[in-house]
Design a protein around this motif. Sequence first.
Motif, PDB file in Angstrom:
ATOM      1  N   MET A  57      11.562 -28.206 -19.742  1.00 53.56           N
ATOM      2  CA  MET A  57      10.979 -27.906 -21.056  1.00 53.56           C
ATOM      3  C   MET A  57       9.759 -27.013 -20.873  1.00 53.56           C
ATOM      4  O   MET A  57       8.845 -27.342 -20.121  1.00 53.56           O
ATOM      5  CB  MET A  57      10.554 -29.201 -21.763  1.00 53.56           C
ATOM      6  N   THR A  58       9.771 -25.868 -21.541  1.00 52.55           N
ATOM      7  CA  THR A  58       8.605 -24.990 -21.520  1.00 52.55           C
ATOM      8  C   THR A  58       7.623 -25.432 -22.596  1.00 52.55           C
ATOM      9  O   THR A  58       7.979 -25.560 -23.770  1.00 52.55           O
ATOM     10  CB  THR A  58       9.011 -23.527 -21.770  1.00 52.55           C
ATOM     11  N   ILE A  59       6.398 -25.683 -22.178  1.00 52.51           N
ATOM     12  CA  ILE A  59       5.354 -26.092 -23.118  1.00 52.51           C
ATOM     13  C   ILE A  59       4.527 -24.870 -23.501  1.00 52.51           C
ATOM     14  O   ILE A  59       4.094 -24.101 -22.637  1.00 52.51           O
ATOM     15  CB  ILE A  59       4.454 -27.174 -22.495  1.00 52.51           C
ATOM     16  N   ARG A  60       4.335 -24.696 -24.784  1.00 53.06           N
ATOM     17  CA  ARG A  60       3.500 -23.606 -25.287  1.00 53.06           C
ATOM     18  C   ARG A  60       2.103 -24.151 -25.559  1.00 53.06           C
ATOM     19  O   ARG A  60       1.934 -25.112 -26.317  1.00 53.06           O
ATOM     20  CB  ARG A  60       4.106 -23.028 -26.570  1.00 53.06           C
ATOM     21  N   LEU A  61       1.103 -23.551 -24.921  1.00 54.42           N
ATOM     22  CA  LEU A  61      -0.275 -23.993 -25.092  1.00 54.42           C
ATOM     23  C   LEU A  61      -0.957 -23.210 -26.204  1.00 54.42           C
ATOM     24  O   LEU A  61      -0.912 -21.972 -26.211  1.00 54.42           O
ATOM     25  CB  LEU A  61      -1.053 -23.823 -23.788  1.00 54.42           C
ATOM     26  N   GLU A  62      -1.568 -23.928 -27.123  1.00 55.73           N
ATOM     27  CA  GLU A  62      -2.330 -23.309 -28.213  1.00 55.73           C
ATOM     28  C   GLU A  62      -3.721 -23.916 -28.247  1.00 55.73           C
ATOM     29  O   GLU A  62      -3.883 -25.128 -28.096  1.00 55.73           O
ATOM     30  CB  GLU A  62      -1.634 -23.528 -29.558  1.00 55.73           C
ATOM     31  N   GLN A  63      -4.729 -23.062 -28.448  1.00 56.24           N
ATOM     32  CA  GLN A  63      -6.107 -23.563 -28.484  1.00 56.24           C
ATOM     33  C   GLN A  63      -6.438 -24.108 -29.871  1.00 56.24           C
ATOM     34  O   GLN A  63      -6.218 -23.443 -30.890  1.00 56.24           O
ATOM     35  CB  GLN A  63      -7.085 -22.457 -28.097  1.00 56.24           C
ATOM     36  N   LEU A  64      -6.958 -25.323 -29.907  1.00 60.88           N
ATOM     37  CA  LEU A  64      -7.373 -25.962 -31.159  1.00 60.88           C
ATOM     38  C   LEU A  64      -8.797 -25.555 -31.502  1.00 60.88           C
ATOM     39  O   LEU A  64      -9.622 -25.303 -30.612  1.00 60.88           O
ATOM     40  CB  LEU A  64      -7.276 -27.484 -31.021  1.00 60.88           C
ATOM     41  N   ARG A  65      -9.105 -25.526 -32.790  1.00 58.20           N
ATOM     42  CA  ARG A  65     -10.392 -24.964 -33.207  1.00 58.20           C
ATOM     43  C   ARG A  65     -11.575 -25.872 -32.895  1.00 58.20           C
ATOM     44  O   ARG A  65     -12.679 -25.402 -32.627  1.00 58.20           O
ATOM     45  CB  ARG A  65     -10.367 -24.632 -34.704  1.00 58.20           C
ATOM     46  N   ASP A  66     -11.390 -27.199 -32.963  1.00 54.38           N
ATOM     47  CA  ASP A  66     -12.507 -28.114 -32.735  1.00 54.38           C
ATOM     48  C   ASP A  66     -11.976 -29.523 -32.458  1.00 54.38           C
ATOM     49  O   ASP A  66     -10.760 -29.758 -32.448  1.00 54.38           O
ATOM     50  CB  ASP A  66     -13.470 -28.126 -33.936  1.00 54.38           C
ATOM     51  N   LEU A  67     -12.894 -30.467 -32.253  1.00 50.67           N
ATOM     52  CA  LEU A  67     -12.499 -31.833 -31.931  1.00 50.67           C
ATOM     53  C   LEU A  67     -11.845 -32.549 -33.101  1.00 50.67           C
ATOM     54  O   LEU A  67     -11.020 -33.448 -32.899  1.00 50.67           O
ATOM     55  CB  LEU A  67     -13.721 -32.618 -31.444  1.00 50.67           C
ATOM     56  N   ALA A  68     -12.167 -32.148 -34.319  1.00 49.03           N
ATOM     57  CA  ALA A  68     -11.498 -32.744 -35.483  1.00 49.03           C
ATOM     58  C   ALA A  68     -10.013 -32.386 -35.474  1.00 49.03           C
ATOM     59  O   ALA A  68      -9.147 -33.239 -35.722  1.00 49.03           O
ATOM     60  CB  ALA A  68     -12.163 -32.264 -36.773  1.00 49.03           C
ATOM     61  N   ALA A  69      -9.717 -31.130 -35.168  1.00 50.57           N
ATOM     62  CA  ALA A  69      -8.314 -30.711 -35.065  1.00 50.57           C
ATOM     63  C   ALA A  69      -7.638 -31.395 -33.883  1.00 50.57           C
ATOM     64  O   ALA A  69      -6.454 -31.764 -33.950  1.00 50.57           O
ATOM     65  CB  ALA A  69      -8.238 -29.194 -34.924  1.00 50.57           C
ATOM     66  N   ALA A  70      -8.391 -31.584 -32.804  1.00 51.28           N
ATOM     67  CA  ALA A  70      -7.844 -32.272 -31.637  1.00 51.28           C
ATOM     68  C   ALA A  70      -7.480 -33.715 -31.967  1.00 51.28           C
ATOM     69  O   ALA A  70      -6.452 -34.228 -31.522  1.00 51.28           O
ATOM     70  CB  ALA A  70      -8.855 -32.231 -30.493  1.00 51.28           C
ATOM     71  N   LYS A  71      -8.311 -34.360 -32.773  1.00 50.32           N
ATOM     72  CA  LYS A  71      -8.043 -35.747 -33.158  1.00 50.32           C
ATOM     73  C   LYS A  71      -6.718 -35.842 -33.908  1.00 50.32           C
ATOM     74  O   LYS A  71      -5.907 -36.752 -33.675  1.00 50.32           O
ATOM     75  CB  LYS A  71      -9.196 -36.282 -34.010  1.00 50.32           C
ATOM     76  N   GLU A  72      -6.491 -34.909 -34.804  1.00 57.03           N
ATOM     77  CA  GLU A  72      -5.234 -34.892 -35.558  1.00 57.03           C
ATOM     78  C   GLU A  72      -4.048 -34.640 -34.629  1.00 57.03           C
ATOM     79  O   GLU A  72      -2.989 -35.263 -34.765  1.00 57.03           O
ATOM     80  CB  GLU A  72      -5.293 -33.808 -36.642  1.00 57.03           C
ATOM     81  N   PHE A  73      -4.230 -33.718 -33.675  1.00 57.06           N
ATOM     82  CA  PHE A  73      -3.124 -33.410 -32.767  1.00 57.06           C
ATOM     83  C   PHE A  73      -2.797 -34.600 -31.877  1.00 57.06           C
ATOM     84  O   PHE A  73      -1.615 -34.908 -31.638  1.00 57.06           O
ATOM     85  CB  PHE A  73      -3.448 -32.186 -31.915  1.00 57.06           C
ATOM     86  N   VAL A  74      -3.820 -35.271 -31.357  1.00 64.11           N
ATOM     87  CA  VAL A  74      -3.589 -36.416 -30.475  1.00 64.11           C
ATOM     88  C   VAL A  74      -2.795 -37.496 -31.201  1.00 64.11           C
ATOM     89  O   VAL A  74      -1.921 -38.151 -30.621  1.00 64.11           O
ATOM     90  CB  VAL A  74      -4.926 -36.965 -29.935  1.00 64.11           C
ATOM     91  N   ARG A  75      -3.069 -37.685 -32.492  1.00 67.83           N
ATOM     92  CA  ARG A  75      -2.295 -38.663 -33.280  1.00 67.83           C
ATOM     93  C   ARG A  75      -0.810 -38.302 -33.288  1.00 67.83           C
ATOM     94  O   ARG A  75       0.055 -39.178 -33.312  1.00 67.83           O
ATOM     95  CB  ARG A  75      -2.822 -38.714 -34.715  1.00 67.83           C
ATOM     96  N   SER A  76      -0.516 -37.000 -33.251  1.00 67.24           N
ATOM     97  CA  SER A  76       0.885 -36.565 -33.322  1.00 67.24           C
ATOM     98  C   SER A  76       1.631 -36.805 -32.013  1.00 67.24           C
ATOM     99  O   SER A  76       2.861 -36.657 -31.969  1.00 67.24           O
ATOM    100  CB  SER A  76       0.959 -35.076 -33.693  1.00 67.24           C
ATOM    101  N   LEU A  77       0.922 -37.197 -30.955  1.00 70.81           N
ATOM    102  CA  LEU A  77       1.570 -37.461 -29.672  1.00 70.81           C
ATOM    103  C   LEU A  77       2.267 -38.813 -29.651  1.00 70.81           C
ATOM    104  O   LEU A  77       2.957 -39.137 -28.683  1.00 70.81           O
ATOM    105  CB  LEU A  77       0.544 -37.382 -28.527  1.00 70.81           C
TER     106      LEU A  77
END
Length: 378
Positions: free
Chosen positions: A1-21
Amino acid sequence: MTIRLEQLRDLAAAKEFVRSLGPCPIDLPYHTTAWLEAWQSNLGDLEGCKPVLLAGLGSAGPACFLPLGLEQRGSLKVLSFLGHNRGNQATGIWATGSVKHVETSALRDQLAEIARDLGADLIQLANMPSEIDGIANPLLADKLVPSPSPVFVGKLNIDFDVLYRETHSKASRKKLTKKQITLEASGEYQITAAKTPEQIARGLEAFLAQRAVRAAATGIPNVFVGPQEKTFLQNLLSAEGNDSMPSLKLWWLECAGSIRATYLCSRTQDTLIGYANSISHDDMTPHSPGVVLLKEIICRACADPTLKKLDLGLGDERYKRSWTAPCPLVDSNRALSLKGALALHVFTVKQTLKAHIRDSEKLWPLVKKMRALRARLG
């Protein structure tokens, strides 16, 4: 599986992304957003570290979160794990089952491309295990250097009395029991897991004071020395981590009217993590209050069916070997410029020398004696 890396704008966005894991990702407390927020707001900004928060997206959806930071070390720009100087090991956060499907070379190349775009001279990912979720760590790249210290890991998924007999000889159990009886007989003996703000404040003051005394006596570096470090710990002790649990929990052993030992613990999924500890230097020190406190914490952990493993972090100490075994870690490095290559060569030589000294039965005790002597003279 190829993973595409995208930069998140801040820690608030990171918090939302981590929930999606997903509800049970493979993680460490040092990479949760609560931990990263506490570190960045108190120490990262002070050190001029710029967060580089990467979301990994696979064909089946969110796959991983890599919390990195761009540091300026003199003339060198280094991309490393965010807050690595206050954590014990590093993995990133991974969705369950995603590690085994990663196309590692593509992931590493993307990471290198992002680092070059940021102007980094070097990618330096320190203190990483060789495996994540039983699979070869996909973040291990070009130049691997053994970390100077292993992390100490053991089991919790058995009855405490059985574990105690397996890990301690009859003589050592008898000796420790005698010490605990002496502590109890001194009066006002209690083991406390701080819950109220007042308890947290009292325990934290004891922790910081005891660490300072120990550093002055032994010369062992103390990373908790200033107001920013104190606020960093205060934030973690009050912040909510995984599973609505505090990011850190402070335990202490008290007797004869004073706190004699503390232990800051965390947990992730089925693992209890010992983060940092302290002991008093007074008339109760010969009775090993820190060792007694750890035994009582482990006893309570064995009674929790959701806890299966014990992680006592970096640093080879005799009390850790009583309960756990060393697990080697590695530093993964990739030079992106000539300046980075030269710096990496120097770093590799230093790390190899440090590892050799720590592994030496003659040199490491000598280093500790020299530290203590320098502390007394300084």
